[in-house]
Design a protein around this motif. Structure first.
Motif, mmCIF file in Angstrom:
data_model
loop_
_atom_site.group_PDB
_atom_site.id
_atom_site.type_symbol
_atom_site.label_atom_id
_atom_site.label_comp_id
_atom_site.label_asym_id
_atom_site.label_seq_id
_atom_site.Cartn_x
_atom_site.Cartn_y
_atom_site.Cartn_z
ATOM 1 N N ALA A 175 -15.266 10.877 5.503
ATOM 2 C CA ALA A 175 -14.375 11.935 5.996
ATOM 3 C C ALA A 175 -13.286 11.363 6.891
ATOM 4 O O ALA A 175 -12.127 11.786 6.825
ATOM 5 N N GLN A 176 -13.633 10.400 7.724
ATOM 6 C CA GLN A 176 -12.642 9.779 8.605
ATOM 7 C C GLN A 176 -11.566 9.080 7.781
ATOM 8 O O GLN A 176 -10.368 9.201 8.066
ATOM 9 N N ASP A 177 -11.976 8.365 6.743
ATOM 10 C CA ASP A 177 -11.026 7.647 5.891
ATOM 11 C C ASP A 177 -10.084 8.597 5.150
ATOM 12 O O ASP A 177 -8.887 8.317 5.006
ATOM 13 N N VAL A 178 -10.622 9.717 4.679
ATOM 14 C CA VAL A 178 -9.820 10.630 3.849
ATOM 15 C C VAL A 178 -8.975 11.584 4.680
ATOM 16 O O VAL A 178 -7.825 11.881 4.338
ATOM 17 N N LEU A 179 -9.523 12.059 5.801
ATOM 18 C CA LEU A 179 -8.893 13.170 6.518
ATOM 19 C C LEU A 179 -8.042 12.768 7.715
ATOM 20 O O LEU A 179 -7.209 13.559 8.172
ATOM 21 N N ALA A 180 -8.232 11.580 8.249
ATOM 22 C CA ALA A 180 -7.576 11.205 9.511
ATOM 23 C C ALA A 180 -6.058 11.371 9.453
ATOM 24 O O ALA A 180 -5.426 11.825 10.413
ATOM 25 N N SER A 181 -5.458 11.029 8.338
ATOM 26 C CA SER A 181 -4.001 11.094 8.235
ATOM 27 C C SER A 181 -3.482 12.532 8.182
ATOM 28 O O SER A 181 -2.270 12.762 8.285
ATOM 29 N N HIS A 182 -4.381 13.512 8.024
ATOM 30 C CA HIS A 182 -3.970 14.908 7.939
ATOM 31 C C HIS A 182 -4.266 15.681 9.228
ATOM 32 O O HIS A 182 -4.118 16.906 9.254
ATOM 33 N N ALA A 183 -4.686 14.982 10.270
ATOM 34 C CA ALA A 183 -5.051 15.651 11.520
ATOM 35 C C ALA A 183 -3.904 16.510 12.041
ATOM 36 O O ALA A 183 -2.745 16.095 12.044
ATOM 37 N N GLY A 184 -4.243 17.728 12.463
ATOM 38 C CA GLY A 184 -3.250 18.633 13.028
ATOM 39 C C GLY A 184 -2.636 19.601 12.037
ATOM 40 O O GLY A 184 -1.965 20.550 12.440
ATOM 41 N N ILE A 213 -12.166 16.218 12.872
ATOM 42 C CA ILE A 213 -11.059 15.333 12.498
ATOM 43 C C ILE A 213 -9.730 16.091 12.409
ATOM 44 O O ILE A 213 -8.695 15.619 12.900
ATOM 45 N N LEU A 214 -9.754 17.257 11.799
ATOM 46 C CA LEU A 214 -8.518 18.015 11.583
ATOM 47 C C LEU A 214 -8.200 18.971 12.720
ATOM 48 O O LEU A 214 -7.041 19.375 12.877
ATOM 49 N N GLY A 215 -9.221 19.342 13.480
ATOM 50 C CA GLY A 215 -9.020 20.257 14.604
ATOM 51 C C GLY A 215 -9.567 21.643 14.311
ATOM 52 O O GLY A 215 -9.130 22.282 13.342
ATOM 53 N N ALA A 216 -10.507 22.091 15.135
ATOM 54 C CA ALA A 216 -11.098 23.407 14.918
ATOM 55 C C ALA A 216 -10.065 24.516 15.040
ATOM 56 O O ALA A 216 -10.122 25.528 14.328
ATOM 57 N N ASP A 217 -9.099 24.325 15.922
ATOM 58 C CA ASP A 217 -8.079 25.352 16.138
ATOM 59 C C ASP A 217 -7.039 25.391 15.024
ATOM 60 O O ASP A 217 -6.187 26.285 14.998
ATOM 61 N N ARG A 218 -7.097 24.427 14.092
ATOM 62 C CA ARG A 218 -6.133 24.382 12.995
ATOM 63 C C ARG A 218 -6.697 24.954 11.697
ATOM 64 O O ARG A 218 -6.005 24.971 10.676
#
Length: 256
Positions: A175-184, A213-218
């Motif tokens: 998940a870190q590898d796939v999602l990190a670039s989409h944070a926010g 990783i992406l943010g609960a508030d997002r």
């Protein structure tokens, strides 16, 4: 040259456990395999045409001084571009992407969204007929009888951009590898646990890594920028990020 080839072989070996490609679902195993065959043929024609166009453009710019090395590397990558793996569990077949440049979610954004290259298949029509029969059977047996799940209702293609063994610690790294670039970015989750996979990575596990990783508030159900596609079955847990409406993952039987 020898060192470059050795590094490439070692990288290829290290990535053997990371499967990428497409999960094709249907109401029966036979329909899933028919859909997989149609998808492979479509990808081999459409994707290869684009590859040939790019190759012609490069050739028009002149022959590289490393031509002999390129030929040797091409021989190393001479396997099929898309490999039919077959059934991974009941009603789900898998088509593996062999080339690192082929990102399944990006290919689907081209081949499933309405347009000139859109993938259509008669297996989707047969899948819908089978779905209708199951619904009819359920209504006859009992008015509130259990009806087919979403993955059984019609032919669908789900992308797997990266995968790992269905274990908690490996899923967290994946998940870190796939999602990190989409944070926010505003996101939502599409979680598909197929037969034999739901007792490994749960929907709550998938939600937790997305929130972290992406943010609960997002998280956004109504207006997401991205949809995280999490697929779980005995062979692997897969992740992909798509930017188009997930309704397009359902295959049409004719161009509308």
């Amino acid at each position: 040259m020898a060192k470059r080839l050795r590094d490439l072989k070692e990288a290829s070996k290290a990535s053997d456990d990371v499967e990428r490609g497409f999960l094709v679902t249907g109401p029966t195993c036979q329909e899933a395999l028919r859909g997989l065959k149609d998808l492979r043929l479509h990808l081999e024609v459409e994707a290869e045409e684009r590859k040939d166009t790019q190759s012609d453009h490069r050739n028009s710019e002149g022959v590289s001084v490393c031509h002999s090395l390129d030929v040797e590397l091409a021989e190393l990558h001479s396997q099929r571009r898309f490999l039919t793996v077959g059934m991974v569990c009941k009603q789900v077949a898998f088509l593996r992407a062999q080339h690192v440049d082929d990102i399944p979610s990006r290919l689907l954004s081209r081949f499933l969204v309405p347009g000139r290259d859109r993938f259509v298949s008669r297996f989707a029509d047969r899948a819908q007929l089978r779905c209708d029969a199951l619904w009819a059977e359920g209504s006859v047996q009992r008015w509130n009888a259990p009806l087919p799940t979403t993955s059984m209702q019609s032919g669908r293609v789900l992308p797997v951009d990266m995968s790992s063994q269905p274990r908690s610690e490996r899923f967290s790294r994946l998940a870190q590898d796939v999602l990190a670039s989409h944070a926010g970015r505003p996101w939502r989750l599409l979680y598909e646990p197929f037969r034999g996979g739901w007792n490994t990575i749960s929907k709550e596990d998938a939600f937790e890594v997305c929130r972290n990783i992406l943010g609960a508030d997002r998280q956004s159900v109504a207006d997401p920028e991205i949809t995280v596609v999490c697929t779980v079955q005995p062979r692997f847990v897969g992740l992909a990020v798509v930017t188009f409406d997930v309704d397009y993952l359902r295959v049409e039987d004719e161009i509308g």
